[in-house]
Design an enzyme around this catalytic site. Structure first.
Site, PDB file in Angstrom:
ATOM      1  N   HIS A  16       1.724  -1.932   8.409  1.00  0.00           N
ATOM      2  CA  HIS A  16       2.140  -1.576   7.277  1.00  0.00           C
ATOM      3  C   HIS A  16       3.632  -1.118   6.839  1.00  0.00           C
ATOM      4  CE1 HIS A  16      -0.133  -0.913   2.910  1.00  0.00           C
ATOM      5  NE2 HIS A  16       1.138  -1.044   3.303  1.00  0.00           N
ATOM      6  N   HIS A  18       6.714  -2.464   3.924  1.00  0.00           N
ATOM      7  CA  HIS A  18       7.991  -3.785   3.801  1.00  0.00           C
ATOM      8  C   HIS A  18       9.158  -3.864   4.305  1.00  0.00           C
ATOM      9  CE1 HIS A  18       4.077  -3.916   1.213  1.00  0.00           C
ATOM     10  NE2 HIS A  18       3.990  -3.365   1.530  1.00  0.00           N
ATOM     11  N   HIS A 206      -3.430  -5.863   0.825  1.00  0.00           N
ATOM     12  CA  HIS A 206      -3.342  -4.485  -0.073  1.00  0.00           C
ATOM     13  C   HIS A 206      -4.302  -4.477  -1.119  1.00  0.00           C
ATOM     14  CE1 HIS A 206       0.202  -4.345   1.603  1.00  0.00           C
ATOM     15  NE2 HIS A 206       0.254  -3.263   0.620  1.00  0.00           N
ATOM     16  N   GLU A 209      -5.950   0.765  -2.566  1.00  0.00           N
ATOM     17  CA  GLU A 209      -4.808   1.845  -2.513  1.00  0.00           C
ATOM     18  C   GLU A 209      -5.166   2.673  -4.071  1.00  0.00           C
ATOM     19  OE1 GLU A 209      -1.180   0.147  -3.303  1.00  0.00           O
ATOM     20  OE2 GLU A 209       0.108   1.986  -2.647  1.00  0.00           O
ATOM     21  N   ASP A 287       4.901   2.189   5.386  1.00  0.00           N
ATOM     22  CA  ASP A 287       4.505   1.569   4.031  1.00  0.00           C
ATOM     23  C   ASP A 287       6.019   0.898   3.379  1.00  0.00           C
ATOM     24  OD1 ASP A 287       3.212   0.185   2.058  1.00  0.00           O
ATOM     25  OD2 ASP A 287       2.469   1.740   1.062  1.00  0.00           O
ATOM     26  N   ASP A 288       6.951   1.756   2.857  1.00  0.00           N
ATOM     27  CA  ASP A 288       8.148   2.048   2.481  1.00  0.00           C
ATOM     28  C   ASP A 288       8.956   2.990   2.707  1.00  0.00           C
ATOM     29  OD1 ASP A 288       7.845  -1.075   0.755  1.00  0.00           O
ATOM     30  OD2 ASP A 288       6.594   0.685   0.038  1.00  0.00           O
TER      31      ASP A 288
HETATM   32  N1  HPA Z   1       1.838  -1.452  -2.841  1.00  0.00           N
HETATM   33  C1  HPA Z   1       1.519  -2.296  -3.451  1.00  0.00           C
HETATM   34  N2  HPA Z   1       2.908  -3.392  -3.118  1.00  0.00           N
HETATM   35  C2  HPA Z   1       3.698  -2.719  -2.596  1.00  0.00           C
HETATM   36  C3  HPA Z   1       3.698  -1.223  -1.635  1.00  0.00           C
HETATM   37  C4  HPA Z   1       2.064  -1.219  -1.779  1.00  0.00           C
HETATM   38  O1  HPA Z   1       2.192   0.115  -0.785  1.00  0.00           O
HETATM   39  N3  HPA Z   1       4.779  -1.743  -1.532  1.00  0.00           N
HETATM   40  C5  HPA Z   1       5.595  -2.377  -1.063  1.00  0.00           C
HETATM   41  N4  HPA Z   1       5.515  -3.312  -2.485  1.00  0.00           N
HETATM   42 ZN    ZN Z   2       2.418  -1.699   1.082  1.00  0.00          ZN
END
Ligand code: HPA
Ligand code: ZN
Length: 336
Positions: A16, A18, A206, A209, A287-288
């Site tokens: 996970h 991006h 996703h 969250e 994640d990012d």
């Molecule tokens: N959630 C949803 N969209 C996203 C995320 C995330 O954590 N990171 C990049 N796009």
């Molecule tokens: Zn994500």
């Protein structure tokens, strides 16, 4: 933490992250200059890379982050920009001891700016080849659809000839669903996921969250996903927890992301212990990383600080990550 070296050396799989989320403020400003892209002049956050980084430390929600995420990626223009971005990630992944990475990208966010799919895919594909050659890191690409956009637009993108070619020739392994979670339930994207299954693509989304546990069950039931990205709100539904454990469905959990986006107050609130107790499989992910203050090893260390896991528990988490990966069985056998 004292297990830092042990955690670094574990054969980690990341499921996970991006690629657009690997764009650091420094690279963002350099590319904006090189590609002559104007950054918003009415937002003080874009005064300097330092100001932008400071703003990242004050995200209030997923949508607050996404606002900056989409502006940030507007500086990506040439195939070499995408290649450099992905290489920046793979270099960090290598330092962190990642053996295999399954990485997301957001074609719609580039197509809408007039950047061709070929440009994006060429850059990412050459970075993947370099990462394997230079670091021995294998990877897979997961094409995400943006759930905040009109469904017909998403379907049209899924059917786009360039995307279809990448699904059929193996350049892309699977599909995902990202961007603003609420109020865009998974069942809206049923047609795309049915089409992906038909093509033999792997499928994840996703869910859970910010959204409720029903987004998780509907991703499983309606979209037929094989993994759940985030999924932390699974902990709110005992019956669904037991079902996910029984089916062996893996969650890709992102602890630092959850804290930075205010889904939880601290890493201790991520239901790691509950998942272990119930036998829910999960991997730990960044994640990012450029936006959330840490790459994958930072996430492992934060989980260790919060939960003081045993060496056996850590080995089990990594093994589940290998088994839940979408690489070949041959590659899995190498990693175990
Ligand atoms: N959630 C949803 N969209 C996203 C995320 C995330 O954590 N990171 C990049 N796009
Ligand atoms: Zn994500």
């Amino acid at each position: 933490s004292h297990l830092h070296n042990f955690l670094q050396e574990l054969p980690k799989c990341e499921h996970h992250m991006h690629l657009e989320g690997a764009l650091t403020p420094e690279v963002l400003f350099n590319l904006a200059k090189r590609n002559n892209i104007a950054l918003p002049s009415d937002d003080e956050a874009f005064a300097s890379p330092e100001a932008l980084l400071a703003r990242y430390n004050r995200f209030t929600s997923l949508d607050d982050f996404l606002h900056y995420y989409y502006i940030g990626m507007s500086v990506l223009v040439e195939a070499s920009d995408f290649e450099d971005l992905a290489m920046d990630y793979f270099r960090h992944a290598n330092v962190d001891g990642v053996a295999h990475a399954e990485v997301f990208f957001d074609p719609q966010a580039h197509l809408s700016r007039g950047i061709s799919y070929a440009t994006v895919l060429t850059g990412f594909t050459s970075a993947r080849q370099r990462a394997e050659k230079e670091f021995g890191i294998t990877s897979e690409l997961i094409c995400c659809f943006l759930r905040h956009l009109p469904v017909p637009e998403c379907i049209e993108t899924f059917k786009n000839a360039d995307l279809q070619a990448s699904f059929k020739n193996g350049a892309v392994t699977g599909i995902g669903l990202d961007s603003s979670e609420k109020p865009f339930p998974p069942e809206l994207f049923k047609e795309i996921y049915a089409g992906a299954k038909e093509l033999g693509l792997r499928r994840t989304a996703h869910a859970g969250e910010e959204g409720p546990a029903t987004y998780i069950s509907n991703s499983l039931d309606v979209l037929n996903v094989e993994r759940i990205d985030h999924g932390i709100r699974l902990a709110e539904d005992e019956e669904l927890l037991r079902r996910v454990a029984k089916d062996g469905t893996m969650l890709s959990v992102c602890p630092l992301s959850n804290v930075v986006l205010c889904c939880v107050k601290e890493v201790k609130e991520v239901p790691i212990r509950k998942f272990l107790d119930v036998g829910v499989k999960f991997s730990i992910n960044s994640d990012d990383p450029a936006y959330f203050g840490g790459y994958v090893l930072d996430n492992y260390c934060a989980v260790h600080e919060a939960f003081d896991l045993t060496i056996d528990e850590w080995s089990g988490i990594c093994r589940a990550g290998i088994e839940g990966s979408w690489c070949s069985q041959t590659r899995k056998d190498e990693l175990i």
